[in-house]
Design a protein around this motif. Structure first.
Motif, mmCIF file in Angstrom:
data_model
loop_
_atom_site.group_PDB
_atom_site.id
_atom_site.type_symbol
_atom_site.label_atom_id
_atom_site.label_comp_id
_atom_site.label_asym_id
_atom_site.label_seq_id
_atom_site.Cartn_x
_atom_site.Cartn_y
_atom_site.Cartn_z
ATOM 1 N N THR A 8 -2.224 8.847 -2.197
ATOM 2 C CA THR A 8 -1.241 9.333 -2.921
ATOM 3 C C THR A 8 -1.435 8.972 -4.462
ATOM 4 O O THR A 8 -1.035 9.802 -5.348
ATOM 5 N N GLU A 9 -2.124 7.590 -4.635
ATOM 6 C CA GLU A 9 -2.573 7.184 -5.868
ATOM 7 C C GLU A 9 -3.469 8.158 -6.526
ATOM 8 O O GLU A 9 -3.320 8.513 -8.022
ATOM 9 N N ASP A 55 5.446 14.854 -4.645
ATOM 10 C CA ASP A 55 4.351 14.269 -5.115
ATOM 11 C C ASP A 55 3.759 14.963 -6.566
ATOM 12 O O ASP A 55 3.036 14.525 -7.404
ATOM 13 N N MET A 69 2.221 11.832 6.035
ATOM 14 C CA MET A 69 1.330 10.756 5.490
ATOM 15 C C MET A 69 0.709 9.808 6.338
ATOM 16 O O MET A 69 1.406 9.615 7.554
ATOM 17 N N LYS A 70 -0.223 8.812 5.908
ATOM 18 C CA LYS A 70 -0.706 7.899 6.956
ATOM 19 C C LYS A 70 -1.220 6.832 6.186
ATOM 20 O O LYS A 70 -1.642 6.936 5.259
ATOM 21 N N TYR A 71 -0.476 5.549 6.701
ATOM 22 C CA TYR A 71 -1.058 4.500 6.158
ATOM 23 C C TYR A 71 -2.249 3.739 6.754
ATOM 24 O O TYR A 71 -2.195 3.824 7.808
ATOM 25 N N MET A 88 -6.160 1.345 6.075
ATOM 26 C CA MET A 88 -6.905 0.302 5.255
ATOM 27 C C MET A 88 -8.323 0.979 4.876
ATOM 28 O O MET A 88 -8.960 1.476 5.836
ATOM 29 N N LYS A 98 -8.163 -2.624 1.763
ATOM 30 C CA LYS A 98 -6.993 -2.494 0.820
ATOM 31 C C LYS A 98 -6.125 -1.218 1.359
ATOM 32 O O LYS A 98 -6.694 -0.421 1.973
ATOM 33 N N PRO A 99 -4.692 -1.415 1.706
ATOM 34 C CA PRO A 99 -4.191 -0.463 2.178
ATOM 35 C C PRO A 99 -3.925 0.828 1.156
ATOM 36 O O PRO A 99 -3.731 0.624 -0.037
ATOM 37 N N VAL A 100 -3.907 1.952 1.855
ATOM 38 C CA VAL A 100 -3.780 3.058 0.883
ATOM 39 C C VAL A 100 -2.650 4.150 1.890
ATOM 40 O O VAL A 100 -2.765 3.910 2.932
ATOM 41 N N ILE A 101 -2.142 4.815 1.101
ATOM 42 C CA ILE A 101 -1.443 6.163 1.712
ATOM 43 C C ILE A 101 -2.040 7.381 1.794
ATOM 44 O O ILE A 101 -2.316 7.783 0.503
#
Lengths: 336, 336
Positions: free
Chosen positions: A141-142, A195, A219-221, A223, A227-230
């Motif tokens: 997402t970032e 988004d 979406m999927k959470y 690591m 670090k966690p990402v989506i």
């Protein structure tokens, strides 16, 4: 004067100013609607808003219920010659093409890369899903947020040569401000991707990301490097258009709006849902694209922003039809 | 004094008060945290919040990014001896039973009607889905809202005999107010149903429905007797728990929080997502249920609100563990 004394005088004067403002002239008056010509549309707006803010009168709406929803494409900014999110997707396809040699022989990528829009769009919205998946998913997402910001800062519209976020409607900005100055919360309720809108709408319209309702994907959470990402996955889970708009409103906002503005039949149900409740006064509005010179003129026969049912049913439902050509003194903020 | 003169003095004094407040004492100080005993938890909060509001310092967080998220069950209100939404569902099953003679012979309805909780809960969360479907769907969103409001106004907790919305945590109410007084937006991010929370959280916590993230089911927009309604359908489409919480936050809020509070391992990912970004200071908190006398004591071995991973990883992640027994002078607003 000490701190407490100042504070007391401050509060006393504040109350006094507030009380006088109620009687003399509202600070938050229709003076904000500078780009609206006098006419039926402006009159409908400035008849509606002030009457809903006067406590103790039958038309009063408590602040907590002053919810106003706005479609985006064609209502807050332009949508021709194609939805700007599609222009974004095409630009991304071009930018990503070197890493995807297979696109040279795969439709609709091949047609997009060759500039053959007729072939590219032949499969309709469904045919473009692989393009949306390739350009909007498979990243965090970032990362996507940054791509949208970079594109908005650099890409320009094929006709006006302006940045896309300069093609927002000045009269609608004023309407948003006017509503907010009168205690309304303003929300975007758009069929486009949530988004894609959030990275720029706060600056463009003063609407924060948590007041944006849009279409969205799975979406999927997970690591990545500790670090966690989506991650954005290639599966559309909510299409916020037509019937989806009242559902999206319930899902995200949780209150029925009292004010709704759109420009196409995709907004019909949102405006219907808004204006058919009877507890408070309600306002429904369609922006009618009538200005071929300053913007575009289209309605019943357009494949983008088709407006037919809305026009047919406006009179019987007391919906306001905004005539861009005659009602708006200015289209874009940069216009003279 | 005329209106303009008053306004000018008002604004001048306002500025003066504001400037003094910055130097002398913030109006929005930790005085709000009246039910928090002095100790590590309170210290962590009042160390964090003020430093994030001082412009020009390295820890400053712009107002637009001051997003705080709170789990609900066990974090803002009690969750024992069962999630209050489950108590609601059971009460609804009892109320609806006369119209459903088949429930007398169908599990888990039969067990619920007979008060045999062990059998009723034997199938876990999955086994209760038919109960949730029967009591939460097959009606309009507006009908369901009214049912929840009526239940909240009449139902009482089996142990305390208080209304459920009286079993909210006074120290957490103060924390919500303290954050909001410092420019934070407060959101609920709960595993329970979004439609179950929205009818009462605005009054209970001052959190409006559009700042509530929760689990949700499929909906359908349709016309009934010429009026549009939104029907709640028996299909869960989003489970806002564990991995679902950061996803729900992205979906609904669209910004990464800087402050997150939970009480169980279902909140782990939300707090992890909140505190692993490095652009701003971040605050993570678990409410630890340690007070068997005034509330409940449970953590690692509880089937409701299990807290194990959160406790194990708190120290290394610099998360605050709130010890309800020692940190809170008061549990519920009605406590002496």
């Amino acid at each position: 004067m000490n701190y407490k004394a100042k504070l007391i005088i401050f509060l006393f004067l504040g109350l006094s100013v507030l009380m006088e403002a109620q009687n003399v002239k509202l600070i938050t008056s229709s003076d904000l609607l500078l780009s609206w010509n006098d006419g039926a549309s402006k009159k409908a707006i400035i008849d509606f808003v002030p009457k809903t803010t006067k406590e103790g009168t039958p038309d009063f709406i408590p602040i907590a219920d002053r919810i106003a929803t706005f479609d985006n494409d064609g209502t807050l900014w332009s949508e021709q010659p194609m939805y700007f999110q599609l222009a974004f997707a095409i630009d991304q396809v071009k930018a990503m093409a070197p890493e995807h040699p297979e696109w040279k022989t795969t439709q609709p990528f091949k047609a997009l890369l060759e500039g053959d829009m007729k072939t590219a769009l032949a499969g309709g919205a469904e045919g473009l899903l692989p393009v949306l998946a390739a350009t909007h998913t498979g990243m965090t997402t970032e990362a996507f947020e940054q791509i949208v910001k970079d594109w908005m800062a650099t890409a320009t519209h094929p006709i006006t040569k302006n940045h896309y976020n300069e093609m927002i409607y000045q009269p609608m900005l004023e309407l948003l401000q006017y509503l907010r100055a009168n205690g309304y919360k303003t929300f975007i309720v758009s069929g486009r991707g949530i988004d894609f809108m959030r990275p720029w709408v706060e600056q463009a319209y003063g609407i924060p990301p948590y007041q944006v309702v849009g279409s969205s994907g799975k979406m999927k959470y997970e690591m990545v490097d500790g670090k966690p990402v989506i991650m954005k996955l290639p599966e559309l889970i909510f299409n916020n258009d037509e019937d989806g708009k009242p559902i999206g409103i319930h899902q995200y906002i949780g209150k029925r709006p009292v004010f709704a503005a759109g420009n196409s039949d995709g907004d019909y149900q949102m405006i219907e849902w808004t204006t058919t409740a009877t507890d408070y006064p309600r306002f429904g509005m369609f922006v009618h694209h009538t200005d071929a010179e300053r913007e575009y003129a289209y309605d019943r026969n357009s494949h983008i922003g088709k407006l037919e049912k809305g026009l047919d049913d406006a009179a019987k439902n007391n919906w306001t039809i905004v005539d861009m050509k005659n009602d708006w003194a200015k289209i874009y903020p940069g216009d003279k």
